[in-house]
Design an enzyme around this catalytic site. Structure first.
Site: not given
Ligand code: NOJ
Length: 557
Positions: A99, A200, A254, A332-333
């Site tokens: 990541d 990210d 992302e 994970h989000d």
């Molecule tokens: C996206 C990530 O997937 C998430 O878990 C994170 O909290 C935010 N970006 C900030 O880095």
């Protein structure tokens, strides 16, 4: 170096390290645990692993607040354990991607510590501004996690920008020295042998000059001034030219709020405007996660199958022949997919159906830890049981019961409980009390159970992945959807010159009939995959049981 685009044939498995597997008995997931489970990951048919951050971090945002980009946190086993995992993964033919979190750092990062003291060359590594009128924030932007996007720093006597938590200051990517640092980080990991990066919120790294007030957006104020900002392509091209072009690696960005049209500006293969070729290889879009909410999980709406279908299908058709999709159901989000788009009451049926729904589309599928065994949402009884900074800041002023109701539905902590390996204590995740709560359903839902049951969700994933690798039509076929208006069925066809693959998915809890088009003789299809051990056909068409799915192969006409 030639870009072989090896990722087009790959299936990835995402590891969120804290909750995957504890290997050294301290209650926290780590790389020793990963080592133990590499064969399990491989047995799924995975060809690659994406690691959520493993770097040293204060843990304010569970590792997405990094204090050292060129090391592995001791609690995960440090560099030594990482190199071992990397070697062992490679020995099994699996790639490893890291990541890359460079929109922001942790405030504990030495760059920030030096920047706040104006020590050169770090003075302009972050986005600092003097106070606005009457000591107020420099503009009206919101942060994603904690109120306004600015925090006052007593040391420097200025505000700094943080689009996420207060302790996640945004880097100033307009500073060429910061971009050099990013390139150093990339080279460091690529030279060590990693195979690419998941980047990210990378579309946030270029902010509009002048950081203007946002008078348009009701929430997430400012986002239109930093998402796809003015220099984004220039910076990504620079990373491509100076680093990625020298390795046969993969990049995955992302990208919140991205449409297929906008995505093509970054990922289309044939990009006359981009001298280095596409900025990145694939994008993580969010449209497919918005079938039961508005923009974010914390603005829930009733699940709409039509919204879901539109999201998946439009990415299929609009990228076809131009770029490559990244496919996912979970990460994970977001809360667990069975609890959202499927049904906990029909866990086994809907878990398999959802797997078939996305695994036969074109792109590179990602499977999130626990998804393959059908883990479901977690329903704690008190708000204080939650850990996640994003969750805890949502409507903190609401009464407990109302908050709980929303968090049960929307919190990403549901996807962060320890992976359920067995029915033993702590779900076999650890021998010590884990850092985070185990979902109470671990006695029924766990890997041991799933391994023992020939008809489990896990076995279904394995079968589906084997099939998708065997069938050329999954890789190269066109995409066509049937019964688009249906609010119960998602039916699509993949077709190349030799084969037609039909994927039928019911999202209904009751029986429904799918009337195939007149020229589609379902009896001629070879049933490759089913979650009911066979299909029921009559003159009307296919009679589908709750959450039934079927994958049928036909010779092309
Ligand atoms: C996206 C990530 O997937 C998430 O878990 C994170 O909290 C935010 N970006 C900030 O880095």
């Amino acid at each position: 170096m030639e870009r072989t685009r090896w990722y087009k044939n790959a299936v990835f498995y995402q590891i969120w390290p804290r909750s995957f597997k504890d290997g050294n008995g301290d209650g926290m997931g780590d790389l020793y645990g990963v080592l133990e489970k590499l064969d399990y990951i491989k047995s799924l048919g995975a060809d690659g692993i994406w690691f959520s951050p493993l770097y040293p971090s204060p843990g304010v945002d569970c590792g997405y607040d990094i204090s050292d980009y060129m090391d592995i946190a001791e609690e995960y086993g440090g560099m030594e354990a990482f190199c071992k995992v990397l070697d062992e993964a490679h020995a099994r033919g699996m790639k490893v991607i890291m990541d890359l979190v460079v929109n922001h750092t942790s405030d504990a990062h030495p760059w920030f510590q030096m920047s706040r003291q104006r020590i050169e060359p770090y003075t302009d590594y972050y986005i600092w501004r003097p106070a606005g009128k009457n000591g107020k924030e420099p503009n009206n932007w919101d942060s994603m996690f904690e109120g306004k996007a600015w925090a006052w720093d007593e040391v420097r006597q200025e505000y700094y920008l943080h689009l996420f938590a207060v302790r996640q200051p945004d880097l100033n990517m307009d500073n060429p020295l910061v971009r050099e640092e990013v390139k150093k980080i990339l080279k460091f990991w690529l030279d060590l042998g990693v195979d690419g990066f998941r980047e990210d919120v990378i579309t946030f790294i270029s902010k509009k000059e002048g950081l203007p007030d946002d008078h348009l957006m009701p929430a997430s104020k400012g986002i239109r001034f930093y998402n796809h900002g003015p220099h984004i392509h220039e910076y990504l091209q620079e990373f491509r030219r100076d680093v990625f072009s020298k390795y046969d690696c993969m990049t995955l960005a992302e990208a919140p709020l991205v449409s297929p049209k906008r995505a093509l500006e970054y990922i289309a293969w044939d990009t006359p405007d981009l001298p280095e070729g596409s900025d990145i290889d694939m994008m993580i879009q969010f449209q497919c996660m918005c079938a039961d909410c508005l923009f974010t999980d914390f603005m829930p709406m009733p699940f709409s199958l039509r919204r879901m279908k539109k999201a998946y299908s439009s990415w299929q058709t609009k990228l076809y022949g131009k770029a490559w999709n990244m496919l996912y159901l979970e990460n994970h989000d977001h809360p667990r997919i069975i609890s959202r788009y499927g049904s906990e009451a029909f866990r086994k049926e809907s878990g398999k159906m959802l797997a078939a729904m996305y695994l036969f589309q074109q792109g590179t599928p990602f499977i999130y830890q626990g998804q393959e065994i059908g883990m479901t949402n977690w329903y704690p009884t008190e708000v204080s049981q939650y850990e996640d900074i994003q969750t805890l800041n949502q409507h903190a002023d609401w009464p407990e019961a109302k908050r709980l109701q929303l968090y049960h539905r929307a919190s990403r902590d549901s996807a962060r409980t320890p992976v359920q390996w067995s029915a033993e204590r702590y779900a076999g995740f650890s021998e010590q009390e884990p850092w985070f709560h185990v979902n109470e359903n671990y006695k029924e839902i766990n890997v041991v159970e799933e391994e023992a049951d020939p008809d489990s969700i896990l076995q279904f994933y394995r079968k589906a992945i084997r099939l998708r690798k065997k069938l050329k039509v999954v890789a190269d076929g066109t995409f066509r959807e049937y019964d688009r208006a249906s609010s119960k069925l998602y039916v699509y066809e993949r077709k190349n010159k030799d084969q037609r693959l039909l994927v039928v998915c019911s999202f209904a809890e009751k029986e429904v009939c799918w009337k195939a088009p007149a020229w589609y003789d379902l009896k001629k299809g070879r049933l490759l995959l089913s979650n009911y051990g066979g299909m029921r056909l009559d003159k009307q068409g296919a009679l589908l049981r709750p959450y039934e799915t079927a994958v049928l192969l036909f010779q092309a006409d």
